[in-house]
Design a protein around this motif. Structure first.
Motif, short mmCIF file in Angstrom:
data_model
loop_
_atom_site.label_atom_id
_atom_site.label_comp_id
_atom_site.label_asym_id
_atom_site.label_seq_id
_atom_site.Cartn_x
_atom_site.Cartn_y
_atom_site.Cartn_z
N MET A 62 0.84 -1.19 0.00
CA MET A 62 0.00 0.00 0.00
C MET A 62 0.88 1.25 0.00
O MET A 62 1.75 1.41 0.85
CB MET A 62 -0.91 0.01 1.23
N LEU A 63 0.65 2.11 -0.99
CA LEU A 63 1.41 3.36 -1.12
C LEU A 63 0.48 4.52 -0.82
O LEU A 63 -0.56 4.66 -1.44
CB LEU A 63 1.97 3.50 -2.53
N ARG A 64 0.91 5.36 0.12
CA ARG A 64 0.11 6.52 0.50
C ARG A 64 0.80 7.84 0.11
O ARG A 64 0.14 8.83 -0.15
CB ARG A 64 -0.16 6.50 2.00
N GLU A 65 2.12 7.81 0.13
CA GLU A 65 2.90 9.02 -0.13
C GLU A 65 4.05 8.68 -1.06
O GLU A 65 4.40 7.51 -1.23
CB GLU A 65 3.47 9.57 1.18
N LYS A 66 4.67 9.74 -1.62
CA LYS A 66 5.79 9.53 -2.53
C LYS A 66 6.92 8.74 -1.86
O LYS A 66 7.55 7.89 -2.49
CB LYS A 66 6.32 10.86 -3.05
N LYS A 67 7.16 8.97 -0.58
CA LYS A 67 8.23 8.23 0.11
C LYS A 67 7.94 6.73 0.13
O LYS A 67 8.87 5.92 0.06
CB LYS A 67 8.47 8.77 1.52
N ASP A 68 6.66 6.34 0.19
CA ASP A 68 6.29 4.91 0.12
C ASP A 68 6.62 4.36 -1.27
O ASP A 68 7.10 3.23 -1.40
CB ASP A 68 4.80 4.71 0.40
N TRP A 69 6.36 5.15 -2.28
CA TRP A 69 6.63 4.77 -3.66
C TRP A 69 8.14 4.58 -3.86
O TRP A 69 8.59 3.58 -4.41
CB TRP A 69 6.06 5.83 -4.58
N VAL A 70 8.93 5.52 -3.39
CA VAL A 70 10.39 5.44 -3.53
C VAL A 70 10.92 4.22 -2.77
O VAL A 70 11.79 3.50 -3.27
CB VAL A 70 11.06 6.75 -3.09
N ALA A 71 10.40 3.97 -1.57
CA ALA A 71 10.83 2.80 -0.80
C ALA A 71 10.47 1.51 -1.55
O ALA A 71 11.26 0.56 -1.58
CB ALA A 71 10.20 2.81 0.60
N TRP A 72 9.29 1.49 -2.17
CA TRP A 72 8.89 0.31 -2.94
C TRP A 72 9.83 0.12 -4.13
O TRP A 72 10.27 -1.00 -4.41
CB TRP A 72 7.43 0.45 -3.42
N LEU A 73 10.17 1.20 -4.80
CA LEU A 73 11.10 1.11 -5.93
C LEU A 73 12.48 0.61 -5.47
O LEU A 73 13.09 -0.23 -6.13
CB LEU A 73 11.24 2.46 -6.64
N ASP A 74 12.95 1.12 -4.34
CA ASP A 74 14.24 0.66 -3.80
C ASP A 74 14.25 -0.85 -3.61
O ASP A 74 15.27 -1.50 -3.85
CB ASP A 74 14.55 1.34 -2.46
N ALA A 75 13.12 -1.40 -3.21
CA ALA A 75 13.04 -2.83 -2.93
C ALA A 75 12.73 -3.68 -4.16
O ALA A 75 13.04 -4.87 -4.18
CB ALA A 75 11.97 -3.09 -1.86
N ASN A 76 12.11 -3.09 -5.20
CA ASN A 76 11.57 -3.89 -6.30
C ASN A 76 12.10 -3.57 -7.69
O ASN A 76 11.89 -4.35 -8.61
CB ASN A 76 10.04 -3.76 -6.32
N PHE A 77 12.74 -2.44 -7.85
CA PHE A 77 13.20 -1.98 -9.16
C PHE A 77 14.68 -2.31 -9.30
O PHE A 77 15.50 -1.79 -8.55
CB PHE A 77 12.97 -0.48 -9.25
N PRO A 78 15.03 -3.17 -10.26
CA PRO A 78 16.45 -3.48 -10.42
C PRO A 78 17.26 -2.22 -10.76
O PRO A 78 16.88 -1.46 -11.64
CB PRO A 78 16.49 -4.48 -11.58
N HIS A 79 18.29 -2.00 -10.00
CA HIS A 79 19.24 -0.90 -10.25
C HIS A 79 18.68 0.49 -9.96
O HIS A 79 19.26 1.48 -10.40
CB HIS A 79 19.77 -0.93 -11.68
N PHE A 80 17.56 0.61 -9.21
CA PHE A 80 17.00 1.94 -8.96
C PHE A 80 18.01 2.86 -8.27
O PHE A 80 18.21 4.00 -8.69
CB PHE A 80 15.71 1.84 -8.13
N SER A 81 18.66 2.38 -7.22
CA SER A 81 19.61 3.24 -6.51
C SER A 81 20.83 3.57 -7.38
O SER A 81 21.38 4.66 -7.31
CB SER A 81 20.04 2.64 -5.17
N LEU A 82 21.24 2.63 -8.23
CA LEU A 82 22.34 2.90 -9.16
C LEU A 82 21.93 3.98 -10.16
O LEU A 82 22.71 4.90 -10.44
CB LEU A 82 22.75 1.61 -9.89
N LEU A 83 20.73 3.89 -10.69
CA LEU A 83 20.25 4.93 -11.61
C LEU A 83 20.21 6.29 -10.92
O LEU A 83 20.56 7.32 -11.52
CB LEU A 83 18.88 4.58 -12.17
#
Length: 156
Positions: A62-83
């Motif tokens: 469940m995403l309520r705020e942009k910070k939730d979205w970014v945390a989800w991307l950190d956990a699920n998006f390959p190479h997000f932090s590298l990008l």
């Protein structure tokens, strides 16, 4: 901006930038454009798509705020932090450890396409050899595939 007004428009732009890089994997201009688009797409997706539906469930989270979205991307998006590191490095003109490999025998053994120029990302000497290197075009293709799949799921 410049006719790009939706997350879907920006995802299309990011896909075109990736296609340009895939056509010439040693082109630093194409790589920087692809990095910036692939990274900043998350802001377009949140601001122009998901935010209006929040709270929203994305693959069980469940995403309520942009910070939730970014945390989800950190956990699920390959190479997000590298990008993010690459995008911020280009913005601030800080060299991120990346180099051009011009051909046979110039890159690390077993990494990258054989005998052709490509762009290589060095994640640092503190990494194990098998985890140290990334081929830029592979990282960006992974990002493009991630966004295409998520875009199909959430119509952006």
């Amino acid at each position: 901006m410049f006719g790009i007004t939706t997350a879907k428009d920006f995802r299309s732009k990011a896909s075109r930038d990736n296609a340009a890089l895939q056509s010439d994997i040693a082109n630093a201009d194409y790589a920087i454009n692809a990095v910036l688009s692939a990274y900043h797409l998350h802001e377009w997706v949140w601001g122009r798509s998901l935010k209006a539906s929040s709270p929203i469930s994305v693959r069980g989270t469940m995403l309520r705020e942009k910070k939730d979205w970014v945390a989800w991307l950190d956990a699920n998006f390959p190479h997000f932090s590298l990008l993010q590191d690459l995008a911020n490095g280009s913005k601030h003109c800080v060299p991120v450890s990346a180099e051009s490999v011009d051909g046979y025998g110039e890159g690390p053994w077993g990494i990258g396409p054989f005998g052709v120029p490509y762009l290589l990302i060095d994640l640092g000497s503190e990494k194990q050899v098998e985890d140290r290197w990334r081929v830029a075009s592979d990282v960006l293709q992974d990002a493009n595939d991630f966004w295409a799949e998520l875009g199909a799921e959430f119509n952006f």
